[in-house]
Design a protein around this motif. Structure first.
Motif, PDB file in Angstrom:
ATOM      1  N   SER A 110     -21.574  44.918 -19.837  1.00 59.52           N
ATOM      2  CA  SER A 110     -20.712  45.730 -20.853  1.00 59.52           C
ATOM      3  C   SER A 110     -21.461  45.604 -21.877  1.00 59.52           C
ATOM      4  CB  SER A 110     -20.002  44.373 -21.195  1.00 59.52           C
ATOM      5  OG  SER A 110     -18.699  45.303 -21.684  1.00 59.52           O
ATOM      6  N   CYS A 111     -21.563  45.812 -23.272  1.00 59.87           N
ATOM      7  CA  CYS A 111     -22.090  46.496 -24.005  1.00 59.87           C
ATOM      8  C   CYS A 111     -22.801  44.981 -24.801  1.00 59.87           C
ATOM      9  CB  CYS A 111     -21.271  46.953 -25.351  1.00 59.87           C
ATOM     10  SG  CYS A 111     -19.671  46.367 -25.744  1.00 59.87           S
ATOM     11  N   HIS A 112     -22.581  43.922 -24.698  1.00 61.59           N
ATOM     12  CA  HIS A 112     -22.791  42.886 -25.233  1.00 61.59           C
ATOM     13  C   HIS A 112     -22.841  41.914 -23.834  1.00 61.59           C
ATOM     14  CE1 HIS A 112     -18.302  42.942 -26.682  1.00 61.59           C
ATOM     15  NE2 HIS A 112     -18.684  41.469 -26.221  1.00 61.59           N
ATOM     16  N   THR A 113     -23.574  40.899 -24.580  1.00 55.87           N
ATOM     17  CA  THR A 113     -23.942  39.454 -23.101  1.00 55.87           C
ATOM     18  C   THR A 113     -23.971  38.224 -24.442  1.00 55.87           C
ATOM     19  OG1 THR A 113     -25.319  41.139 -22.146  1.00 55.87           O
ATOM     20  CG2 THR A 113     -24.826  38.503 -22.035  1.00 55.87           C
ATOM     21  N   ALA A 114     -23.152  37.148 -24.324  1.00 60.07           N
ATOM     22  CA  ALA A 114     -23.741  36.115 -25.580  1.00 60.07           C
ATOM     23  C   ALA A 114     -23.493  34.441 -24.211  1.00 60.07           C
ATOM     24  CB  ALA A 114     -21.838  35.201 -25.969  1.00 60.07           C
ATOM     25  N   LEU A 115     -23.792  33.477 -24.263  1.00 59.54           N
ATOM     26  CA  LEU A 115     -24.803  32.609 -24.368  1.00 59.54           C
ATOM     27  C   LEU A 115     -23.365  31.244 -25.308  1.00 59.54           C
ATOM     28  CD1 LEU A 115     -25.544  30.801 -22.303  1.00 59.54           C
ATOM     29  CD2 LEU A 115     -27.506  30.809 -23.899  1.00 59.54           C
ATOM     30  N   VAL A 116     -22.714  30.519 -24.373  1.00 58.86           N
ATOM     31  CA  VAL A 116     -21.871  29.684 -24.727  1.00 58.86           C
ATOM     32  C   VAL A 116     -21.880  28.318 -24.200  1.00 58.86           C
ATOM     33  CG1 VAL A 116     -19.582  30.485 -23.559  1.00 58.86           C
ATOM     34  CG2 VAL A 116     -19.881  28.647 -26.515  1.00 58.86           C
ATOM     35  N   GLU A 117     -22.221  27.209 -25.076  1.00 57.08           N
ATOM     36  CA  GLU A 117     -22.676  25.646 -23.811  1.00 57.08           C
ATOM     37  C   GLU A 117     -22.747  26.107 -22.577  1.00 57.08           C
ATOM     38  OE1 GLU A 117     -19.594  22.680 -25.128  1.00 57.08           O
ATOM     39  OE2 GLU A 117     -20.173  23.114 -26.820  1.00 57.08           O
ATOM     40  N   GLY A 118     -24.072  27.243 -21.962  1.00 55.26           N
ATOM     41  CA  GLY A 118     -25.025  26.758 -21.093  1.00 55.26           C
ATOM     42  C   GLY A 118     -24.069  27.690 -19.773  1.00 55.26           C
ATOM     43  N   TYR A 119     -22.737  28.413 -20.575  1.00 56.38           N
ATOM     44  CA  TYR A 119     -22.034  29.865 -19.713  1.00 56.38           C
ATOM     45  C   TYR A 119     -22.897  31.295 -20.106  1.00 56.38           C
ATOM     46  CZ  TYR A 119     -19.098  26.069 -16.993  1.00 56.38           C
ATOM     47  OH  TYR A 119     -19.050  25.079 -17.212  1.00 56.38           O
ATOM     48  N   VAL A 120     -22.778  31.900 -19.399  1.00 58.58           N
ATOM     49  CA  VAL A 120     -22.528  33.662 -19.898  1.00 58.58           C
ATOM     50  C   VAL A 120     -21.405  34.195 -20.543  1.00 58.58           C
ATOM     51  CG1 VAL A 120     -24.337  35.667 -19.510  1.00 58.58           C
ATOM     52  CG2 VAL A 120     -24.772  33.706 -18.830  1.00 58.58           C
ATOM     53  N   LEU A 121     -20.939  34.483 -21.393  1.00 55.79           N
ATOM     54  CA  LEU A 121     -20.188  35.508 -21.523  1.00 55.79           C
ATOM     55  C   LEU A 121     -20.469  36.941 -21.561  1.00 55.79           C
ATOM     56  CD1 LEU A 121     -18.325  33.729 -24.342  1.00 55.79           C
ATOM     57  CD2 LEU A 121     -17.866  33.202 -22.290  1.00 55.79           C
ATOM     58  N   GLU A 122     -20.035  37.785 -21.376  1.00 59.12           N
ATOM     59  CA  GLU A 122     -20.084  39.500 -21.286  1.00 59.12           C
ATOM     60  C   GLU A 122     -19.190  40.258 -21.208  1.00 59.12           C
ATOM     61  OE1 GLU A 122     -22.491  42.685 -20.209  1.00 59.12           O
ATOM     62  OE2 GLU A 122     -23.510  40.776 -19.923  1.00 59.12           O
ATOM     63  N   GLY A 123     -18.918  40.621 -22.237  1.00 63.51           N
ATOM     64  CA  GLY A 123     -18.312  42.007 -22.201  1.00 63.51           C
ATOM     65  C   GLY A 123     -16.831  41.180 -23.249  1.00 63.51           C
ATOM     66  N   HIS A 124     -16.463  42.096 -23.436  1.00 61.77           N
ATOM     67  CA  HIS A 124     -15.327  41.591 -24.439  1.00 61.77           C
ATOM     68  C   HIS A 124     -13.815  40.628 -24.106  1.00 61.77           C
ATOM     69  CE1 HIS A 124     -15.519  44.759 -27.074  1.00 61.77           C
ATOM     70  NE2 HIS A 124     -16.338  45.446 -26.002  1.00 61.77           N
ATOM     71  N   VAL A 125     -14.889  39.401 -23.697  1.00 64.52           N
ATOM     72  CA  VAL A 125     -13.959  38.595 -23.190  1.00 64.52           C
ATOM     73  C   VAL A 125     -13.064  37.502 -24.407  1.00 64.52           C
ATOM     74  CG1 VAL A 125     -14.212  35.728 -21.944  1.00 64.52           C
ATOM     75  CG2 VAL A 125     -15.595  37.632 -21.356  1.00 64.52           C
ATOM     76  N   PRO A 126     -11.780  37.402 -23.755  1.00 65.46           N
ATOM     77  CA  PRO A 126     -10.696  37.174 -25.293  1.00 65.46           C
ATOM     78  C   PRO A 126     -11.623  35.772 -26.033  1.00 65.46           C
ATOM     79  CG  PRO A 126     -10.188  38.155 -23.634  1.00 65.46           C
ATOM     80  CD  PRO A 126     -10.384  38.370 -22.862  1.00 65.46           C
ATOM     81  N   ALA A 127     -11.164  35.048 -26.955  1.00 64.31           N
ATOM     82  CA  ALA A 127     -11.674  33.810 -27.575  1.00 64.31           C
ATOM     83  C   ALA A 127     -10.699  33.078 -26.234  1.00 64.31           C
ATOM     84  CB  ALA A 127     -10.920  33.577 -28.626  1.00 64.31           C
TER      85      ALA A 127
END
Length: 148
Positions: free
Chosen positions: A75-92
């Motif tokens: 998708s258009c952005h990638t994130a990292l949270v506590e060892g997990y990758v979040l890709e795209g517009h994942v709801p909080a």
């Protein structure tokens, strides 16, 4: 009255402790400098109580590859949270569920940029989309479906 308050605290305390403390959780977002929808997603995460750090990169695919998220979930952005990758517009809300359940997985992905997802608000338009759980072998299962 004091006894009732004590009993209520005994019942509710274990449940409250099981919830992730989102304020203590930092999500590190990698995005391109000019992407407005990525900024919208960051605002969504902050509004839901997450701490967010943003790093601007020229190409998010390099970050995705480094973190182990297969390109097909891009998708258009990638994130990292506590060892997990979040890709795209994942709801909080789904990030919170991920952190509470701690599955053996790479992380969550919302491929593409579906209208109505956090950061991709387009008035009343709400495309149906799936939040995918991506396992360590790169296979996906549906974690959640929107709109609910």
């Amino acid at each position: 009255m004091k006894r009732r308050a004590l009993l209520n605290s005994i019942v509710w305390l274990p449940l409250l402790q099981a919830l992730p403390a989102v304020a203590a959780v930092d999500i590190h977002v990698y995005k391109t400098p000019d992407c407005g929808c990525c900024a919208g997603w960051v605002d969504h995460l902050k509004a839901e109580g997450f701490s967010v750090t943003v790093t601007e990169v020229a190409d998010t695919s390099l970050t995705r590859k480094r973190l182990g998220m297969p390109e097909r979930f891009g998708s258009c952005h990638t994130a990292l949270v506590e060892g997990y990758v979040l890709e795209g517009h994942v709801p909080a809300a789904e990030v919170g569920k991920l952190l509470a359940s701690r599955p053996k997985a790479i992380g969550l992905a919302v491929p593409g940029m579906p209208a109505g997802s956090p950061g991709m608000e387009m008035g009343a338009r709400r495309d149906q989309y799936k939040v995918l759980l991506v396992d360590r072998n790169g296979h996906d299962t549906v974690f959640a479906t929107y709109p609910k």
